[in-house]
Scaffold this active site. Structure first.
Site, PDB file in Angstrom:
ATOM      1  N   CYS A  24      25.767  45.953 -12.127  1.00  0.00           N
ATOM      2  CA  CYS A  24      25.583  46.367 -11.203  1.00  0.00           C
ATOM      3  C   CYS A  24      27.204  47.204 -10.023  1.00  0.00           C
ATOM      4  CB  CYS A  24      24.270  46.502 -10.042  1.00  0.00           C
ATOM      5  SG  CYS A  24      23.683  48.116  -8.654  1.00  0.00           S
ATOM      6  N   HIS A  79      20.193  49.360  -3.500  1.00  0.00           N
ATOM      7  CA  HIS A  79      20.393  48.817  -5.300  1.00  0.00           C
ATOM      8  C   HIS A  79      19.119  49.029  -5.800  1.00  0.00           C
ATOM      9  CE1 HIS A  79      20.828  45.694  -7.530  1.00  0.00           C
ATOM     10  NE2 HIS A  79      19.890  45.252  -7.724  1.00  0.00           N
ATOM     11  N   ASP A 139       2.175  65.177  -2.526  1.00  0.00           N
ATOM     12  CA  ASP A 139       0.536  65.139  -3.450  1.00  0.00           C
ATOM     13  C   ASP A 139      -0.040  65.808  -2.560  1.00  0.00           C
ATOM     14  OD1 ASP A 139       0.309  63.553  -1.246  1.00  0.00           O
ATOM     15  OD2 ASP A 139      -0.318  61.428  -2.098  1.00  0.00           O
ATOM     16  N   CYS A 145      26.289  49.643  -7.107  1.00  0.00           N
ATOM     17  CA  CYS A 145      25.993  50.662  -6.792  1.00  0.00           C
ATOM     18  C   CYS A 145      27.207  49.681  -4.911  1.00  0.00           C
ATOM     19  CB  CYS A 145      24.193  49.518  -6.327  1.00  0.00           C
ATOM     20  SG  CYS A 145      23.891  48.990  -4.741  1.00  0.00           S
ATOM     21  N   CYS A 172      26.493  45.755  -4.366  1.00  0.00           N
ATOM     22  CA  CYS A 172      25.905  45.043  -5.447  1.00  0.00           C
ATOM     23  C   CYS A 172      28.001  44.377  -5.240  1.00  0.00           C
ATOM     24  CB  CYS A 172      25.966  45.355  -6.170  1.00  0.00           C
ATOM     25  SG  CYS A 172      23.937  44.563  -7.380  1.00  0.00           S
ATOM     26  N   ASP A 180       6.282  58.731 -10.203  1.00  0.00           N
ATOM     27  CA  ASP A 180       7.029  58.204  -9.526  1.00  0.00           C
ATOM     28  C   ASP A 180       5.809  56.388  -8.551  1.00  0.00           C
ATOM     29  OD1 ASP A 180       4.394  59.340  -8.214  1.00  0.00           O
ATOM     30  OD2 ASP A 180       4.404  57.755  -6.607  1.00  0.00           O
TER      31      ASP A 180
HETATM   32 ZN   LIG Z   1      23.112  47.200  -6.937  1.00  0.00          ZN
END
Ligand SMILES: [Zn+2]
Length: 369
Positions: free
Chosen positions: A304, A335, A93, A306, A309, A266
């Site tokens: 999830c 996560h 930016d 990820c 998780c 963003d």
């Molecule tokens: Zn997760």
């Protein structure tokens, strides 16, 4: 090379588009969410972890890097990508927003903004030319024009003066910007005034930037007003160029922005929330420090996939947050960024399969914020 934008598909029921943004550091699938790496680092993440999460582009802040460690030092290191060891794309930016929100302001005039550093009080002047010098030294794939942001609420006259100055500064940014490997985006201002937004967008479009951002939203105005401003601003922007809604990252707002034709988003929210123990799940936000998770040995979100998780329980995560262990920030951020990545992937898939509105409804019926 500069960027190239390709629209693969347009939604038949909304203004949403599925696209590809070609940058010197890889192809970005749009709509995209860009995690924020303020100080040349997405807090608590290694670049390898970001890559593993499928992050294609991050945002970094000129204002912070200008003050510390200095853009010349980063240029000396070979640019921001090399300095921080990140192979993907970067957007910087212009520092406008931070100069207005963080620095101790001395003076704003047509020349630029003089302010005192929030770190050591040292005096600086950032002008459109200086903002271009800084961003070219950092060498991100996408740079932003230096704009004047107004707060919310602000009077119409004040917003109009800032919007007109933003156009003048955009012209000067364009004249001062000469990097071939970096594309400069213009920023539309105009607060919550529809006529000012439309006029500002038209003037910026005349300057022919390769992409356009909508700035000055998500600064405290009600969501409904933000959506109304998008409704009148986005149609003024060229169809064939990427559109970026600055500072917006709440899942609901991303969906609303997408259906209004925005391609890039963003926000610090997913990463900042993660460090504070506020974690996104498919059924909404969860505050992991809540006592009820003390002996909850289920995953944070059983839907999830990820790393967090797949390997840890709510009880363990809560323990890390309660003991202020640094791993808490890392696991929480993994996560939340995975959640954002999946959301954007699902939005793109829904767009491809002509069911974006159905996806939005389904997602929001589960996700209670
Ligand atoms: Zn997760």
């Amino acid at each position: 090379m500069s960027i190239k934008f390709e629209i693969l598909k347009k939604c038949k029921k909304t203004k949403a588009r599925l696209g590809k943004l070609f940058t010197p550091h890889g192809i970005i699938e749009t709509p995209i969410f860009m995690p924020v790496g303020t100080q040349a680092t997405v807090k608590a993440m290694t670049p390898r972890e970001l890559e593993d999460l499928g992050i294609q582009i991050i945002l970094s802040n000129s204002y912070h890097l200008f003050l510390r460690p200095g853009h010349s030092l980063i240029a000396q290191a070979g640019g921001l990508h090399k300095f921080m060891g990140w192979k993907g794309a970067i957007l910087t930016d212009s520092g406008g927003f931070q100069v207005f929100s963080l620095g101790k302001l001395n003076k704003i005039n047509d020349e630029g903004v003089s302010f005192n550093s929030h770190i050591d009080g040292s005096k600086h002047l950032v002008s459109p030319e200086k903002a271009m010098e800084i961003q070219m030294a950092l060498g991100a794939d996408i740079a932003m024009a230096f704009d004047e942001c107004t707060t919310y609420p602000a009077g119409k006259y004040q917003v109009e003066v800032a919007a007109q100055r933003t156009v003048q500064w955009a012209k000067r940014c364009k004249e001062a910007h000469y990097s071939l490997n970096q594309s400069l985006f213009g920023i539309v201002q105009g607060g919550v005034f529809k006529d000012l937004r439309i006029e500002n967008a038209k003037k910026l479009v005349e300057l022919d930037f390769p992409g356009y951002a909508i700035g000055g939203l998500s600064v405290g105005e009600p969501k409904s007003i933000m959506y109304e401003i998008l409704d009148c601003t986005v149609p003024c922007l060229p169809n064939n160029k990427p559109r970026y809604l600055m500072g917006v990252g709440a899942p609901q707002s991303i969906l609303e922005g997408t259906i209004r034709g925005v391609d890039m988003f963003d926000c610090v929210l997913p990463t900042r929330n993660a460090r504070n123990g506020s974690l996104f799940t498919s059924s909404g936000k969860l505050s992991i420090t809540n006592a009820k998770y003390k002996d909850d040995f289920t995953p944070l979100d059983n839907q999830c996939k990820c790393y967090t998780c797949q390997n840890f329980t709510r009880a363990y995560l809560r323990h890390l947050y309660m003991s202020k262990e640094i791993l808490a920030s890392t696991l929480g951020t993994i996560h939340n960024l995975y959640f954002m990545s999946s959301l954007m992937k699902n939005i793109r898939l829904a767009l491809l399969e002509d069911r974006l509105l159905e996806f939005k409804e389904e997602f929001l019926s589960n996700f209670l914020s």
